[in-house]
Design an enzyme around this catalytic site. Sequence first.
Site, PDB file in Angstrom:
ATOM      1  N   HIS A  24      36.923 -35.971  74.125  1.00 24.25           N
ATOM      2  CA  HIS A  24      35.433 -36.311  74.926  1.00 24.25           C
ATOM      3  C   HIS A  24      35.013 -37.561  75.760  1.00 24.25           C
ATOM      4  O   HIS A  24      36.472 -38.077  76.135  1.00 24.25           O
ATOM      5  CB  HIS A  24      34.504 -36.429  73.700  1.00 24.25           C
ATOM      6  CG  HIS A  24      34.811 -37.758  72.787  1.00 24.25           C
ATOM      7  ND1 HIS A  24      34.483 -38.945  73.408  1.00 24.25           N
ATOM      8  CD2 HIS A  24      35.028 -37.670  71.503  1.00 24.25           C
ATOM      9  CE1 HIS A  24      35.104 -39.920  72.521  1.00 24.25           C
ATOM     10  NE2 HIS A  24      35.127 -39.159  71.188  1.00 24.25           N
ATOM     11  N   CYS A  30      39.090 -39.406  67.564  1.00 23.45           N
ATOM     12  CA  CYS A  30      39.099 -38.476  68.761  1.00 23.45           C
ATOM     13  C   CYS A  30      40.057 -38.948  69.873  1.00 23.45           C
ATOM     14  O   CYS A  30      40.570 -40.193  69.965  1.00 23.45           O
ATOM     15  CB  CYS A  30      37.556 -38.595  69.182  1.00 23.45           C
ATOM     16  SG  CYS A  30      36.791 -37.494  68.092  1.00 23.45           S
TER      17      CYS A  30
END
Length: 166
Positions: free
Chosen positions: A124, A141
């Site tokens: 992301h 992430c």
Amino acid sequence: MKRRLFTVGALATVALAGCASRSKFQQYNGPDVTSIVVNKGARKLYLLHGEEVLRDYQVGLGFAPVGHKMFEGDGRTPEGTYRIDRRNPRSEFYLSVGISYPNTQDRARAAAMGKSPGGDIFIHGQPLTYQPKKQDWTAGCIAVKNEEIEEIYAMVRDGTAITLRA
């Protein structure tokens, strides 16, 4: 009089066009991305077509970057081979593409410890509400700059293999 109205209208149109923001959704017409490799130690993500590197990016990882993700909340980024399995155009982190963590082994490992394996692992962009203070800040992430996730989002298709290495 008509000429003056036309000139004012044309100038207003040009001024408004300059204020318009570009779309975060890019088009990509190059070679297919056949796989993604993340080298956690080097903090690099590579988009590959066969063995050719199409693009590479510096990345941030989970706040505890060493080792494989064992359970929810450990702050680690997974290691192993997964698939890109979803995308979120309204992510809290600008744009995101999902990674198929946890797999069967991840679930079994966490269950043996009496814990949840976690999930929601994505590549992301940056947070919409705050600025990270250090390179490794996510909950597990892989973070890139917003301009970079725009490219990744356009280039990578669901089903693409992603290998995360130590």
